[in-house]
Design a protein around this motif. Structure first.
Motif, PDB file in Angstrom:
ATOM      1  N   GLN A 153      23.626   4.642  37.085  1.00  0.00           N
ATOM      2  CA  GLN A 153      23.487   6.003  36.575  1.00  0.00           C
ATOM      3  C   GLN A 153      22.315   6.094  35.595  1.00  0.00           C
ATOM      4  O   GLN A 153      21.777   5.081  35.154  1.00  0.00           O
ATOM      5  N   GLU A 154      21.903   7.308  35.260  1.00  0.00           N
ATOM      6  CA  GLU A 154      20.799   7.527  34.333  1.00  0.00           C
ATOM      7  C   GLU A 154      21.019   6.839  32.992  1.00  0.00           C
ATOM      8  O   GLU A 154      20.079   6.346  32.378  1.00  0.00           O
ATOM      9  N   ASP A 155      22.264   6.807  32.546  1.00  0.00           N
ATOM     10  CA  ASP A 155      22.549   6.189  31.235  1.00  0.00           C
ATOM     11  C   ASP A 155      22.640   4.666  31.299  1.00  0.00           C
ATOM     12  O   ASP A 155      22.822   4.002  30.292  1.00  0.00           O
ATOM     13  N   GLY A 156      22.540   4.089  32.509  1.00  0.00           N
ATOM     14  CA  GLY A 156      22.610   2.639  32.675  1.00  0.00           C
ATOM     15  C   GLY A 156      23.967   2.129  33.112  1.00  0.00           C
ATOM     16  O   GLY A 156      24.126   0.958  33.439  1.00  0.00           O
ATOM     17  N   SER A 157      24.964   3.004  33.122  1.00  0.00           N
ATOM     18  CA  SER A 157      26.279   2.593  33.621  1.00  0.00           C
ATOM     19  C   SER A 157      26.194   2.437  35.141  1.00  0.00           C
ATOM     20  O   SER A 157      25.247   2.896  35.773  1.00  0.00           O
ATOM     21  N   VAL A 158      27.183   1.775  35.703  1.00  0.00           N
ATOM     22  CA  VAL A 158      27.172   1.506  37.151  1.00  0.00           C
ATOM     23  C   VAL A 158      28.473   2.008  37.761  1.00  0.00           C
ATOM     24  O   VAL A 158      29.559   1.756  37.227  1.00  0.00           O
ATOM     25  N   ILE A 159      28.346   2.717  38.874  1.00  0.00           N
ATOM     26  CA  ILE A 159      29.512   3.139  39.653  1.00  0.00           C
ATOM     27  C   ILE A 159      29.524   2.302  40.927  1.00  0.00           C
ATOM     28  O   ILE A 159      28.555   2.293  41.694  1.00  0.00           O
ATOM     29  N   LEU A 160      30.615   1.585  41.099  1.00  0.00           N
ATOM     30  CA  LEU A 160      30.775   0.681  42.234  1.00  0.00           C
ATOM     31  C   LEU A 160      31.935   1.185  43.077  1.00  0.00           C
ATOM     32  O   LEU A 160      33.059   1.344  42.580  1.00  0.00           O
ATOM     33  N   GLU A 161      31.660   1.460  44.334  1.00  0.00           N
ATOM     34  CA  GLU A 161      32.730   1.844  45.261  1.00  0.00           C
ATOM     35  C   GLU A 161      32.974   0.645  46.166  1.00  0.00           C
ATOM     36  O   GLU A 161      32.050   0.137  46.796  1.00  0.00           O
ATOM     37  N   ILE A 162      34.212   0.204  46.191  1.00  0.00           N
ATOM     38  CA  ILE A 162      34.529  -1.040  46.898  1.00  0.00           C
ATOM     39  C   ILE A 162      35.802  -0.882  47.714  1.00  0.00           C
ATOM     40  O   ILE A 162      36.730  -0.185  47.313  1.00  0.00           O
ATOM     41  N   LYS A 163      35.804  -1.525  48.860  1.00  0.00           N
ATOM     42  CA  LYS A 163      36.998  -1.604  49.697  1.00  0.00           C
ATOM     43  C   LYS A 163      37.397  -3.070  49.657  1.00  0.00           C
ATOM     44  O   LYS A 163      36.584  -3.950  49.915  1.00  0.00           O
ATOM     45  N   LYS A 164      38.661  -3.329  49.280  1.00  0.00           N
ATOM     46  CA  LYS A 164      39.058  -4.726  49.153  1.00  0.00           C
ATOM     47  C   LYS A 164      40.478  -4.973  49.624  1.00  0.00           C
ATOM     48  O   LYS A 164      41.288  -4.055  49.731  1.00  0.00           O
ATOM     49  N   GLN A 165      40.735  -6.223  49.886  1.00  0.00           N
ATOM     50  CA  GLN A 165      42.038  -6.682  50.326  1.00  0.00           C
ATOM     51  C   GLN A 165      43.084  -6.338  49.278  1.00  0.00           C
ATOM     52  O   GLN A 165      42.845  -6.468  48.078  1.00  0.00           O
ATOM     53  N   TYR A 166      44.240  -5.892  49.724  1.00  0.00           N
ATOM     54  CA  TYR A 166      45.342  -5.574  48.826  1.00  0.00           C
ATOM     55  C   TYR A 166      46.234  -6.799  48.709  1.00  0.00           C
ATOM     56  O   TYR A 166      46.823  -7.247  49.697  1.00  0.00           O
TER      57      TYR A 166
END
Length: 108
Positions: free
Chosen positions: A85-98
């Motif tokens: 993001q512009e402020d340096g934060s990161v958005i991570l979208e992940i699909k993972k094993q339950y």
């Protein structure tokens, strides 16, 4: 049902309870998880009590550590998107094993 004694009645009631328990156990056996996964959107935010530059570095380290933790734990996963993001934060979208459930075709 005709009972000649109280003990016969108690025995009959207990047998009904046993039959009901066995039926419930059989119902549980009939459903199994064939495949499962979860989709998460994680927001790695900047820490507010440190300088901005250092906070951005920490976020990158946190993201890297999170990915390494998944790999080290053997959690099957697929990163759908990773956006800084512009402020340096990161958005991570992940699909993972339950948990340890099989994943089927979810990660293809």
């Amino acid at each position: 049902f005709r009972s000649n004694s109280l003990s016969e009645l108690i025995f009959f009631v207990l047998m009904l309870d046993v039959v009901n328990l066995l039926l419930k156990l059989e119902e549980r056996k009939m459903k199994r998880i064939k495949a499962a996964c979860i989709v998460q959107t994680l927001h790695f935010q900047l820490k507010e009590d440190v300088g901005e530059s250092y906070a951005k570095t920490l976020v990158q380290q946190d993201v890297k550590a999170y990915k390494e933790k998944l790999t080290k734990a053997g959690t099957k996963h697929k990163i759908i998107s990773e956006e800084t993001q512009e402020d340096g934060s990161v958005i991570l979208e992940i699909k993972k094993q339950y948990n340890t459930s099989p994943i089927g075709d979810y990660l293809k």
